[in-house]
Design an enzyme around this catalytic site. Structure first.
Site, PDB file in Angstrom:
ATOM      1  N   GLU A  88      43.120   7.125  41.162  1.00 31.84           N
ATOM      2  CA  GLU A  88      42.281   7.017  42.364  1.00 31.84           C
ATOM      3  C   GLU A  88      42.594   8.157  43.340  1.00 31.84           C
ATOM      4  O   GLU A  88      41.693   8.701  43.974  1.00 31.84           O
ATOM      5  CB  GLU A  88      42.459   5.628  43.005  1.00 31.84           C
ATOM      6  CG  GLU A  88      41.694   4.579  42.197  1.00 31.84           C
ATOM      7  CD  GLU A  88      42.207   3.150  42.301  1.00 31.84           C
ATOM      8  OE1 GLU A  88      42.870   2.819  43.309  1.00 31.84           O
ATOM      9  OE2 GLU A  88      41.966   2.353  41.370  1.00 31.84           O
ATOM     10  N   TYR A 119      47.660  -2.693  46.439  1.00 29.83           N
ATOM     11  CA  TYR A 119      48.057  -3.130  45.089  1.00 29.83           C
ATOM     12  C   TYR A 119      49.088  -4.266  45.084  1.00 29.83           C
ATOM     13  O   TYR A 119      48.963  -5.205  44.282  1.00 29.83           O
ATOM     14  CB  TYR A 119      48.490  -1.933  44.227  1.00 29.83           C
ATOM     15  CG  TYR A 119      47.269  -1.281  43.627  1.00 29.83           C
ATOM     16  CD1 TYR A 119      46.787  -1.675  42.392  1.00 29.83           C
ATOM     17  CD2 TYR A 119      46.535  -0.345  44.354  1.00 29.83           C
ATOM     18  CE1 TYR A 119      45.625  -1.138  41.867  1.00 29.83           C
ATOM     19  CE2 TYR A 119      45.371   0.196  43.849  1.00 29.83           C
ATOM     20  CZ  TYR A 119      44.926  -0.203  42.598  1.00 29.83           C
ATOM     21  OH  TYR A 119      43.761   0.315  42.083  1.00 29.83           O
TER      22      TYR A 119
HETATM   23  C1  HEM Z   1      45.919  -3.431  38.596  1.00 30.68           C
HETATM   24  C2  HEM Z   1      45.165  -4.101  39.435  1.00 30.68           C
HETATM   25  C3  HEM Z   1      43.669  -4.171  39.375  1.00 30.68           C
HETATM   26  C4  HEM Z   1      42.845  -4.381  38.319  1.00 30.68           C
HETATM   27  C5  HEM Z   1      43.221  -4.581  36.855  1.00 30.68           C
HETATM   28  C6  HEM Z   1      41.486  -4.350  38.821  1.00 30.68           C
HETATM   29  C7  HEM Z   1      40.350  -4.517  38.065  1.00 30.68           C
HETATM   30  C8  HEM Z   1      39.068  -4.383  38.517  1.00 30.68           C
HETATM   31  C9  HEM Z   1      37.867  -4.442  37.688  1.00 30.68           C
HETATM   32  C10 HEM Z   1      37.843  -4.678  36.191  1.00 30.68           C
HETATM   33  C11 HEM Z   1      36.812  -4.239  38.496  1.00 30.68           C
HETATM   34  C12 HEM Z   1      35.332  -4.188  38.079  1.00 30.68           C
HETATM   35  C13 HEM Z   1      34.951  -2.766  37.766  1.00 30.68           C
HETATM   36  C14 HEM Z   1      33.512  -2.625  37.319  1.00 30.68           C
HETATM   37  O1  HEM Z   1      32.630  -2.606  38.179  1.00 30.68           O
HETATM   38  O2  HEM Z   1      33.289  -2.560  36.105  1.00 30.68           O
HETATM   39  C15 HEM Z   1      37.317  -4.075  39.840  1.00 30.68           C
HETATM   40  C16 HEM Z   1      36.515  -3.911  40.941  1.00 30.68           C
HETATM   41  C17 HEM Z   1      37.005  -3.992  42.215  1.00 30.68           C
HETATM   42  N1  HEM Z   1      38.316  -4.072  42.600  1.00 30.68           N
HETATM   43 FE1  HEM Z   1      39.922  -4.085  41.399  1.00 30.68          FE
HETATM   44  N2  HEM Z   1      41.520  -4.170  40.179  1.00 30.68           N
HETATM   45  C18 HEM Z   1      42.834  -4.050  40.553  1.00 30.68           C
HETATM   46  C19 HEM Z   1      43.306  -3.847  41.832  1.00 30.68           C
HETATM   47  C20 HEM Z   1      42.534  -3.918  42.952  1.00 30.68           C
HETATM   48  C21 HEM Z   1      43.027  -3.844  44.289  1.00 30.68           C
HETATM   49  C22 HEM Z   1      44.485  -3.633  44.684  1.00 30.68           C
HETATM   50  C23 HEM Z   1      41.978  -4.000  45.116  1.00 30.68           C
HETATM   51  C24 HEM Z   1      42.018  -4.028  46.621  1.00 30.68           C
HETATM   52  C25 HEM Z   1      41.859  -5.110  47.272  1.00 30.68           C
HETATM   53  C26 HEM Z   1      40.791  -4.119  44.275  1.00 30.68           C
HETATM   54  C27 HEM Z   1      39.511  -4.234  44.723  1.00 30.68           C
HETATM   55  C28 HEM Z   1      38.377  -4.151  43.959  1.00 30.68           C
HETATM   56  C29 HEM Z   1      37.023  -4.127  44.487  1.00 30.68           C
HETATM   57  C30 HEM Z   1      36.652  -4.208  45.955  1.00 30.68           C
HETATM   58  C31 HEM Z   1      36.167  -4.033  43.391  1.00 30.68           C
HETATM   59  C32 HEM Z   1      34.626  -4.063  43.419  1.00 30.68           C
HETATM   60  C33 HEM Z   1      34.216  -5.494  43.181  1.00 30.68           C
HETATM   61  C34 HEM Z   1      32.985  -5.923  43.899  1.00 30.68           C
HETATM   62  O3  HEM Z   1      32.118  -5.100  44.175  1.00 30.68           O
HETATM   63  O4  HEM Z   1      32.919  -7.124  44.207  1.00 30.68           O
HETATM   64  N3  HEM Z   1      41.174  -4.061  42.974  1.00 30.68           N
HETATM   65  N4  HEM Z   1      38.690  -4.158  39.826  1.00 30.68           N
END
Ligand code: HEM
Length: 259
Positions: free
Chosen positions: A253, A211
């Site tokens: 999570e 994060y």
């Molecule tokens: C507060 C911080 C964060 C927000 C607001 C956020 C937001 C999001 C959103 C909106 C999605 C798409 C969800 C969907 O499929 O509808 C997502 C997917 C994802 N997020 Fe985050 N995220 C955050 C932090 C993180 C962190 C720390 C990581 C780690 C590196 C991360 C890694 C990912 C990954 C790997 C996906 C799947 C995307 C893909 O398949 O390409 N996120 N996140």
């Protein structure tokens, strides 16, 4: 769903042994009292019943009323006999076996509340940036992934590169950040969004220690895109607000990883 015996607005007393009922096999449970702080449930286990090792996100206590059992708590063996009281901190692995019939009260404390706090001023600043985020959201999140993949290439493997190429992940993140900015004073309304994203994160093995990486890159991207409009006050407010959002995700999570 076990039935709740006591209405938490009324005084109540009972003889616990009168409530004990053993099933032929397995477990019979009765919620004795549930309020916003804790849930007290009477568990009656038939002899030989086993509860496999698991964890809970809530602190818990066990008070044995009658019978005999064995509790394995964080690798320690505890004999359960009448009068034994056990405290089990949140996330401590535990499992038990009823050697004979076994009755106990399990008390689960309230869910962990976020520690990060944002004050009224931060809330106002973050809310006031919502229209700017709507306007520049996609640009900010595209820049954020660019910075992150350059500074922390090891996280790249968790992301779908086709969603990066077509910009769909950028717009999903932009929408989430905008929704957060506009509802930071009503976090309850973000529950469904948090839940959906948290499940996606768990599928992609996102970990708590990642994060700060996203937080750092998001703030750098906001600065890069908004330039002098990103005042120190705005960046500080977003830094605090991000911490709170990160904690909300990490807690949810953790629950999903443990379930
Ligand atoms: C507060 C911080 C964060 C927000 C607001 C956020 C937001 C999001 C959103 C909106 C999605 C798409 C969800 C969907 O499929 O509808 C997502 C997917 C994802 N997020 Fe985050 N995220 C955050 C932090 C993180 C962190 C720390 C990581 C780690 C590196 C991360 C890694 C990912 C990954 C790997 C996906 C799947 C995307 C893909 O398949 O390409 N996120 N996140």
């Amino acid at each position: 769903m076990p039935k709740t015996i006591i209405n938490p607005t009324q005084c109540f007393n009972t003889i616990l042994s009168d409530l004990i009922e053993y099933p032929k096999n397995g477990i019979l449970s009765k919620v004795i009292l549930k309020d916003n702080n804790a849930q007290n449930t009477l568990f009656c286990l038939a002899a030989g019943t086993e509860i496999e090792e698991h964890t809970s996100t809530r602190n818990a206590t066990i008070t044995v009323i009658e019978g005999k059992g064995n509790l394995i708590l964080a690798g320690n063996n505890i004999i359960l006999t009448p009068g034994v009281f056990v405290f089990m901190p949140a996330n401590a692995p535990h499992g038990l076996q009823a050697e004979d019939k076994l009755a106990f009260i399990l008390t689960l404390s309230e869910h962990h509340q976020p520690k990060a706090k944002v004050n009224q001023k931060t809330i106002e600043i973050v809310k006031s940036t919502a229209p700017i985020l709507k306007q520049h959201g996609q640009e900010i999140t595209s820049r954020m992934y660019e910075i992150m993949f350059e500074k922390y290439p090891e996280v790249k493997a968790q992301f779908s590169m086709s969603d990066q190429a077509n910009g769909s992940q950028h717009s999903r993140l932009a929408t989430a950040v905008y929704n957060y900015a506009s509802h930071i004073d009503d976090l309850e309304s973000l529950k469904a969004m948090v839940n959906k994203i948290a499940h996606r994160h768990v599928q992609n093995h996102v970990l708590p220690e990642q994060y700060p990486i996203v937080g750092e890159c998001l703030l750098l991207a906001i600065k890069d895109v908004l330039k002098e409009a990103a005042t120190e006050e705005i960046i500080t407010a977003w830094g605090e607000a991000y911490q709170l959002l990160a904690e909300i995700f990490i807690n949810r999570e953790q629950e999903i990883y443990n379930s």
